[in-house]
Structure formats: structure tokens, C-alpha cells
Design a protein around this motif. Structure first.
Motif, PDB file in Angstrom:
ATOM      1  N   THR A 258       0.840  -1.197   0.000  1.00  0.00           N
ATOM      2  CA  THR A 258       0.000   0.000   0.000  1.00  0.00           C
ATOM      3  C   THR A 258       0.872   1.242   0.000  1.00  0.00           C
ATOM      4  N   ASP A 259       0.241   2.368  -0.305  1.00  0.00           N
ATOM      5  CA  ASP A 259       0.961   3.625  -0.141  1.00  0.00           C
ATOM      6  C   ASP A 259       0.885   4.040   1.320  1.00  0.00           C
ATOM      7  N   ALA A 260       1.402   5.215   1.651  1.00  0.00           N
ATOM      8  CA  ALA A 260       1.456   5.654   3.041  1.00  0.00           C
ATOM      9  C   ALA A 260       0.078   5.828   3.658  1.00  0.00           C
ATOM     10  N   ASP A 261      -0.945   6.042   2.811  1.00  0.00           N
ATOM     11  CA  ASP A 261      -2.315   6.214   3.296  1.00  0.00           C
ATOM     12  C   ASP A 261      -3.125   4.927   3.226  1.00  0.00           C
ATOM     13  N   LEU A 262      -2.428   3.798   3.066  1.00  0.00           N
ATOM     14  CA  LEU A 262      -3.035   2.468   3.069  1.00  0.00           C
ATOM     15  C   LEU A 262      -3.902   2.172   1.852  1.00  0.00           C
ATOM     16  N   LYS A 263      -3.694   2.894   0.773  1.00  0.00           N
ATOM     17  CA  LYS A 263      -4.360   2.548  -0.483  1.00  0.00           C
ATOM     18  C   LYS A 263      -3.594   1.382  -1.101  1.00  0.00           C
ATOM     19  N   VAL A 264      -4.291   0.269  -1.360  1.00  0.00           N
ATOM     20  CA  VAL A 264      -3.640  -0.927  -1.889  1.00  0.00           C
ATOM     21  C   VAL A 264      -3.205  -0.700  -3.334  1.00  0.00           C
ATOM     22  N   LEU A 265      -1.892  -0.835  -3.570  1.00  0.00           N
ATOM     23  CA  LEU A 265      -1.328  -0.663  -4.903  1.00  0.00           C
ATOM     24  C   LEU A 265      -1.207  -1.999  -5.631  1.00  0.00           C
ATOM     25  N   LYS A 266      -0.930  -3.049  -4.851  1.00  0.00           N
ATOM     26  CA  LYS A 266      -0.767  -4.373  -5.449  1.00  0.00           C
ATOM     27  C   LYS A 266      -0.801  -5.412  -4.342  1.00  0.00           C
ATOM     28  N   ASP A 267      -1.190  -6.635  -4.677  1.00  0.00           N
ATOM     29  CA  ASP A 267      -1.113  -7.717  -3.705  1.00  0.00           C
ATOM     30  C   ASP A 267      -0.733  -9.017  -4.394  1.00  0.00           C
ATOM     31  N   ARG A 268      -0.178  -9.912  -3.607  1.00  0.00           N
ATOM     32  CA  ARG A 268       0.193 -11.250  -4.092  1.00  0.00           C
ATOM     33  C   ARG A 268      -0.327 -12.272  -3.096  1.00  0.00           C
ATOM     34  N   LYS A 269      -0.884 -13.354  -3.599  1.00  0.00           N
ATOM     35  CA  LYS A 269      -1.406 -14.403  -2.733  1.00  0.00           C
ATOM     36  C   LYS A 269      -0.551 -15.651  -2.878  1.00  0.00           C
ATOM     37  N   PHE A 270      -0.129 -16.196  -1.728  1.00  0.00           N
ATOM     38  CA  PHE A 270       0.619 -17.440  -1.695  1.00  0.00           C
ATOM     39  C   PHE A 270      -0.282 -18.466  -1.016  1.00  0.00           C
ATOM     40  N   THR A 271      -0.939 -19.278  -1.816  1.00  0.00           N
ATOM     41  CA  THR A 271      -1.994 -20.163  -1.344  1.00  0.00           C
ATOM     42  C   THR A 271      -1.523 -21.077  -0.214  1.00  0.00           C
ATOM     43  N   PHE A 272      -2.281 -21.046   0.873  1.00  0.00           N
ATOM     44  CA  PHE A 272      -2.067 -21.855   2.074  1.00  0.00           C
ATOM     45  C   PHE A 272      -0.797 -21.473   2.844  1.00  0.00           C
TER      46      PHE A 272
END
Length: 336
Positions: A258-272
Motif C-alpha cells: 500500500t501507499d502511506a495512506d493504506l491505499k492498496v497498490l498491489k497484492d500477491r497471494k501465496f496459497t495456504f
């Protein structure tokens, strides 16, 4: 009778199927880039680990700076360190402050276990397990402030410590608030409710970078600046703040940038994946309980997975660049 047997058999089958449906799933990487080995060993295994340090079975402590030569008295665990002064507490509610030569500088019987504590000069700020907030002058032992907060019923072991910020003291309460106290008047001047859960709702992360304060409970992250207050709801496992980037690691194996204001810029999921801790250098390294290290760049683009010698089954402590597990450690090579 036959009907009863059929019903019983169906119920048994249903329970078996239900049990199989909730079977624990484990992280399985598509490929492993290599195997990691530990760089060295500790004089004893980790007995207790918290947000700011760990205590070894022989009484020595690990801090964010590494292994200390200080040995705590029996039945005490490490809480924090400030300018060569070490804070420790016992389950019975005794607290002591000692120097690097193991001279006791201050001791206090609190009547209940001390959850976290911090030092600034002669001022000792404490959060008790009863959710009482104390400010003590160590020069004479006088309580300068004693505030009682709402009762809590269960705690997350990752308990954040009070933070001295200029003339302010930020107390992370066990019921999910940030209580900001004026150091001079010893009066609360503001509070921020991060979450209000009675079970495992304590503040687990608190950091100040420049004019920004970032804190988290198990279910929410808050970013506070002079201009705004922003929240992000997530099942939080850990948080890292690097300049204007905030990384939030969740219990379901996701890492959010996220940026400094907690706006999500990107995410990655690692299953389990189940994150046990994080370290970072040029990359972010997520310690996965199954015995893996997941490395990703700070833009969450490239990923490599490495195998640790064993799974993580007990107390683990991480600093910025070092993983400590049992009686061993792995340190990032910053030359690469």
C-alpha cells in the motif's frame, strides 16, 4: 432399529466427510530456487519471543541489535531495551530494569503481569496485562499516571510497547486503542480506536516514521499523519513500513503493498502460506511455517522460494535482517 443404524451411519459418514473438508492445507511452492542453511548457533534455544525481543533458556536476550551478553534472573523474560538498559518482567508481576553489567537500576512489584514497557530517561511507561497504563518516575518510584482501560479476555502475544514521541507518549492498549498522553501534564489528549475486539484485539504493531504513525491489530491497520487518518481492514499477521510503502501480511497468505495512506497498490497471494515472520533487505523475505522463505522484490513482481532446514514449530524471532529459530540463526547477506 435398522432405521436407527442407517441414520447413525449417515451421520458418521457426514462427520468423516466434514472432517476431510476442513483438513489443514499446506503451502506447496511450484518451484524451489535453492536451500538455505543457518549461519550460526545461539548459546541456548529461544524460550520466549515477543515483538521487541526474545529470551533464551539460559536467560540471555535477543534484541533488534542481536544477541546481548546480559543474563536475566530466572523466571524473567525480556520486554525491551533503551540505551543499554534492559526491561524484564516475571509472570508474577515483578518488573526490573538493569544495565549492561547486570546492575539492577529499578524494580517494581506491579501485582499483575506486565504486557509491555518502554523507557525514556527516568520515565518508565508500562501496559499491564490488566490493561492498566502506568507512567513511573524511576528516580523515586512514584507513579505519575495510572489509567485503567476496558477489560480484555485474551491477548495476541505480539504486544506493542509504548512509544515516546517528543513530548508525547503513545500507549497501545490491550483493547485496540492508541492513547496519546502529554508527557508534561500526564493527561490523555487524544485516543484513536483501531479496533474494539475483546478477544485478541490488542495493538500488535506500532511504529513512527517521520510525521506518520502506523499501528495494527489482528484485524485492522491504521496510518495517521497530520493531514489524515486511514484504515485498512485485513486479517493481519505482520506489518513492515519502508519509507512511503507499507506491506501488510495476512493470515491467509497474502501480502499487500500500500501507499502511506493504506491505499492498496498491489497484492500477491501465496496459497495456504502461513507467515511466521518477516525480514527485509533489498527484498522482502517472508518466513513460512512449513519451512520456506518466500522472497519478493519491493514491487511484488518477482518471487523466489527457498527451503529452510526445517519447519517452524516453536518460538521464532526476527529482526530487520536476521531470523532466529530455536538455537540457530540466518542472517541476510547485504553485500549481494
Amino acid at each position: 432399529m435398522r432405521y436407527a443404524k442407517i441414520v447413525f451411519s449417515l451421520l458418521t459418514l457426514l462427520l468423516v466427510v466434514s472432517g476431510c473438508g476442513t483438513k489443514r492445507q499446506y503451502f506447496e511452492p511450484e518451484s524451489v530456487s535453492g536451500k538455505l542453511s543457518y549461519d550460526g548457533s545461539l548459546p541456548a534455544s529461544i524460550m520466549d519471543a515477543g515483538r521487541d525481543g526474545a529470551t533464551l533458556e539460559n536467560g540471555q536476550v535477543l534484541t533488534s541489535k542481536g544477541l546481548s551478553s546480559v543474563t536475566l534472573p530466572k523466571e524473567y523474560v525480556f520486554l525491551g531495551e533503551n540505551n543499554g538498559r534492559y526491561i524484564a518482567s516475571s509472570q508474577c508481576g515483578a518488573l526490573l530494569v538493569m544495565d549492561a553489567h547486570q546492575k539492577v537500576l529499578f524494580k517494581k512489584e506491579c501485582g499483575t503481569a506486565v504486557a509491555s514497557a518502554s523507557l525514556k530517561g527516568n520515565l518508565l511507561a508500562m501496559v499491564l496485562g490488566s490493561n492498566e497504563l502506568l507512567l513511573v518516575d524511576m528516580s523515586d518510584g512514584k507513579e505519575l499516571m495510572h489509567l485503567t482501560q476496558d477489560n480484555v479476555f485474551a491477548l495476541d502475544s505480539r504486544i506493542a510497547a509504548p512509544y515516546f514521541l517528543g513530548d508525547l507518549i503513545i500507549f497501545p492498549t490491550l483493547d485496540g486503542k492508541l492513547l496519546i498522553v502529554d508527557e508534561q501534564s500526564r493527561k490523555p489528549i487524544r485516543d484513536v480506536v483501531v479496533s474494539n475486539e475483546k478477544f485478541f484485539g490488542n495493538i500488535i504493531y506500532l511504529q513512527v516514521l517521520g510525521d506518520r504513525l502506523v499501528a495494527a491489530t489482528k484485524s485492522k491497520v491504521v496510518s495517521i499523519s497530520p493531514k489524515s487518518i486511514n484504515f485498512l481492514e485485513a486479517e493481519v499477521r505482520d506489518v513492515i513500513v519502508l519509507k512511503n510503502r507499507i506491506f501488510v501480511f495476512t493470515k491467509d497468505g497474502k501480502v499487500m503493498l500500500t501507499d502511506a495512506d493504506l491505499k492498496v497498490l498491489k497484492d500477491r497471494k501465496f496459497t495456504f502460506a502461513t507467515f511466521a515472520g518477516t525480514i527485509h533487505g533489498d527484498f522482502i523475505y517472508m518466513i513460512e511455517k512449513g519451512g520456506y522463505v518466500i522472497a519478493t522484490d519491493i514491487d511484488l513482481v518477482s518471487t523466489n522460494v527457498y527451503k529452510l532446514p526445517d519447519a517452524i514449530e516453536s518460538n521464532l524471532f526476527t529482526t530487520e535482517d536476521t531470523l532466529y529459530y530455536k538455537n540457530r540463526f540466518f542472517k541476510l547477506d547485504r553485500k549481494q
